[in-house]
Design a protein around this motif. Structure first.
Motif, PDB file in Angstrom:
ATOM      1  N   ILE A   1      66.511 -19.540 -22.801  1.00 17.12           N
ATOM      2  CA  ILE A   1      66.263 -19.099 -24.461  1.00 17.12           C
ATOM      3  C   ILE A   1      65.503 -20.776 -25.321  1.00 17.12           C
ATOM      4  CG2 ILE A   1      66.142 -17.427 -25.928  1.00 17.12           C
ATOM      5  CD1 ILE A   1      66.700 -16.211 -22.746  1.00 17.12           C
ATOM      6  N   THR A   2      63.755 -19.923 -24.700  1.00 16.82           N
ATOM      7  CA  THR A   2      63.244 -21.193 -25.382  1.00 16.82           C
ATOM      8  C   THR A   2      62.648 -20.660 -26.669  1.00 16.82           C
ATOM      9  OG1 THR A   2      61.479 -20.907 -24.295  1.00 16.82           O
ATOM     10  CG2 THR A   2      62.703 -22.761 -23.516  1.00 16.82           C
ATOM     11  N   THR A   3      62.536 -19.926 -27.503  1.00 17.52           N
ATOM     12  CA  THR A   3      61.910 -18.763 -28.468  1.00 17.52           C
ATOM     13  C   THR A   3      62.759 -19.218 -29.532  1.00 17.52           C
ATOM     14  OG1 THR A   3      62.335 -16.966 -28.358  1.00 17.52           O
ATOM     15  CG2 THR A   3      59.941 -17.871 -27.152  1.00 17.52           C
TER      16      THR A   3
ATOM     17  N   THR B   1      65.567  -9.586 -23.422  1.00 18.05           N
ATOM     18  CA  THR B   1      65.140  -9.702 -22.530  1.00 18.05           C
ATOM     19  C   THR B   1      64.202  -9.029 -21.791  1.00 18.05           C
ATOM     20  OG1 THR B   1      67.206  -9.727 -21.147  1.00 18.05           O
ATOM     21  CG2 THR B   1      66.689 -11.703 -21.924  1.00 18.05           C
ATOM     22  N   LYS B   2      63.061  -9.171 -21.620  1.00 20.19           N
ATOM     23  CA  LYS B   2      61.890  -7.794 -21.550  1.00 20.19           C
ATOM     24  C   LYS B   2      62.042  -7.558 -19.670  1.00 20.19           C
ATOM     25  CE  LYS B   2      57.687  -9.297 -23.387  1.00 20.19           C
ATOM     26  NZ  LYS B   2      56.344 -10.290 -22.978  1.00 20.19           N
ATOM     27  N   ASP B   3      63.093  -8.464 -18.950  1.00 20.55           N
ATOM     28  CA  ASP B   3      63.401  -7.882 -17.655  1.00 20.55           C
ATOM     29  C   ASP B   3      65.087  -7.534 -17.614  1.00 20.55           C
ATOM     30  OD1 ASP B   3      64.980  -9.841 -17.779  1.00 20.55           O
ATOM     31  OD2 ASP B   3      64.579 -11.252 -16.264  1.00 20.55           O
TER      32      ASP B   3
ATOM     33  N   ARG C   1      63.918 -13.769 -16.442  1.00 19.68           N
ATOM     34  CA  ARG C   1      62.986 -14.561 -17.342  1.00 19.68           C
ATOM     35  C   ARG C   1      64.193 -15.167 -18.241  1.00 19.68           C
ATOM     36  NH1 ARG C   1      58.820 -15.238 -14.670  1.00 19.68           N
ATOM     37  NH2 ARG C   1      56.857 -15.276 -17.083  1.00 19.68           N
ATOM     38  N   GLU C   2      63.490 -16.148 -19.357  1.00 18.43           N
ATOM     39  CA  GLU C   2      63.270 -15.447 -20.976  1.00 18.43           C
ATOM     40  C   GLU C   2      62.697 -15.142 -21.934  1.00 18.43           C
ATOM     41  OE1 GLU C   2      62.072 -19.065 -22.759  1.00 18.43           O
ATOM     42  OE2 GLU C   2      61.288 -19.644 -21.570  1.00 18.43           O
ATOM     43  N   ASP C   3      62.030 -13.680 -21.294  1.00 19.16           N
ATOM     44  CA  ASP C   3      60.440 -13.496 -21.427  1.00 19.16           C
ATOM     45  C   ASP C   3      61.301 -12.055 -22.950  1.00 19.16           C
ATOM     46  OD1 ASP C   3      58.371 -14.377 -20.946  1.00 19.16           O
ATOM     47  OD2 ASP C   3      59.574 -13.666 -19.934  1.00 19.16           O
ATOM     48  N   LEU C   4      61.304 -12.378 -24.067  1.00 18.62           N
ATOM     49  CA  LEU C   4      62.290 -10.796 -24.471  1.00 18.62           C
ATOM     50  C   LEU C   4      61.580 -10.623 -25.101  1.00 18.62           C
ATOM     51  CD1 LEU C   4      64.071 -14.128 -27.307  1.00 18.62           C
ATOM     52  CD2 LEU C   4      64.673 -13.160 -24.693  1.00 18.62           C
TER      53      LEU C   4
ATOM     54  N   ASP D   1      72.091  -7.040 -22.163  1.00 17.45           N
ATOM     55  CA  ASP D   1      70.564  -7.580 -22.191  1.00 17.45           C
ATOM     56  C   ASP D   1      69.654  -7.829 -23.900  1.00 17.45           C
ATOM     57  OD1 ASP D   1      70.351  -4.937 -22.549  1.00 17.45           O
ATOM     58  OD2 ASP D   1      67.963  -5.450 -22.353  1.00 17.45           O
ATOM     59  N   GLU D   2      70.397  -7.926 -24.834  1.00 14.89           N
ATOM     60  CA  GLU D   2      70.516  -7.967 -25.881  1.00 14.89           C
ATOM     61  C   GLU D   2      71.004  -9.772 -26.433  1.00 14.89           C
ATOM     62  OE1 GLU D   2      70.776  -3.877 -27.690  1.00 14.89           O
ATOM     63  OE2 GLU D   2      72.679  -5.624 -28.386  1.00 14.89           O
ATOM     64  N   VAL D   3      70.126 -10.771 -26.792  1.00 19.10           N
ATOM     65  CA  VAL D   3      70.340 -11.786 -27.039  1.00 19.10           C
ATOM     66  C   VAL D   3      71.104 -12.267 -28.448  1.00 19.10           C
ATOM     67  CG1 VAL D   3      69.334 -14.348 -27.221  1.00 19.10           C
ATOM     68  CG2 VAL D   3      68.707 -12.223 -25.629  1.00 19.10           C
TER      69      VAL D   3
END
Length: 256
Positions: A165-167, A229-231, A215-218, A76-78
């Motif tokens: 991942i848009t951020t 990722t938060k999820d 989801r893309e939220d980090l 889950d680590e981007v």
């Protein structure tokens, strides 16, 4: 300001790119269950040192200066995972990002590796993310603007049910690792209005799609570097340094 590179300059960047490719070959040989991320990092660091190259990631400013030659991010680590005592397990997927500077020029590449047998979902994620990068390689010579390429990359990811991942975005590269322009892996009205750029010979880009199953939220870990990722959904990351020439795309970090 975007700097276009001459053939001579691109040839010099190719030297750096091939050293980074060799680093990934080393990693591919070593990735297996039971290996620590520190072992992978040391192999890359030693390779760069022996070649007389600068490990670009070492010392990058942050909460603490980045301490390693590689960013190693698991499951889950981007991005921006710090190598250390973590032991890779069967079924993990591990993204290794690294860059080197030699002769005054930089190369940068990331790849996601399977650790032993992985799930069908992880396989699909890796295939889709690598395919997004391949789409960029195929479309760079035939599209006029980067947004047109990014839209097709985004479509590939979202049609598979995954999230871009848009951020986090790619970047120009040359005598330093991060140069203009910013290179998103998605299309947006804001980017088309404020950041889009023409695709012209001499352009050298580090294109790096990063994709999440969910989801893309980090969120940022307490180490000040690692982003997950938060999820807690799986992520993958593929990157090449690409030079657009009058005869097509040259993959500076790919096979010669």
């Amino acid at each position: 300001m975007i700097t276009l590179r001459s053939k001579r300059e691109i040839d010099k960047m190719h030297v750096a790119g091939q050293l980074v490719r060799q680093a990934h070959q080393k990693v591919a040989e070593l990735v297996k269950p039971g290996v620590t991320t520190a072992v992978l990092d040391k192999a890359v660091d030693d390779l760069f040192s022996e070649a007389g190259a600068i490990a670009l990631f070492k010392g990058v400013p942050g909460k603490v200066p980045f301490p390693a030659a590689t960013c190693i991010s698991v499951n889950d680590e981007v991005v921006h995972g710090i190598p250390g005592k973590r032991i890779l397990k069967e079924g993990d997927i591990v993204s290794v990002d690294t860059g080197a500077k030699i002769g005054g020029w930089c190369g940068d590449s990331a790849w996601t590796y399977a650790v032993g047998e992985i799930s069908d979902e992880a396989k699909k994620l890796m295939e889709v993310t690598e395919r997004a990068l391949q789409i960029a390689i195929e479309l760079l010579p035939v599209k006029k603007r980067w947004s047109q390429v990014a839209k097709e990359m985004q479509n590939e990811v979202e049609s598979a049910g995954f999230s871009v991942i848009t951020t986090l975005v790619g970047h120009g590269i040359g005598t330093t690792m991060h140069e203009e322009p910013q290179v998103p892996n998605y299309d947006s009205r804001e980017f088309r209005q404020k950041g889009d750029f023409d695709l012209r010979p001499g352009l050298v880009l580090a294109v790096e799609p990063m994709v999440a199953v969910g989801r893309e939220d980090l969120y940022l870990h307490s180490d000040g570097w690692t982003l997950s990722t938060k999820d807690r959904s799986l992520t993958a990351h593929f990157e090449h340094t690409l030079a657009l020439t009058s005869s097509g795309v040259r993959i500076l970090t790919g096979e010669e």
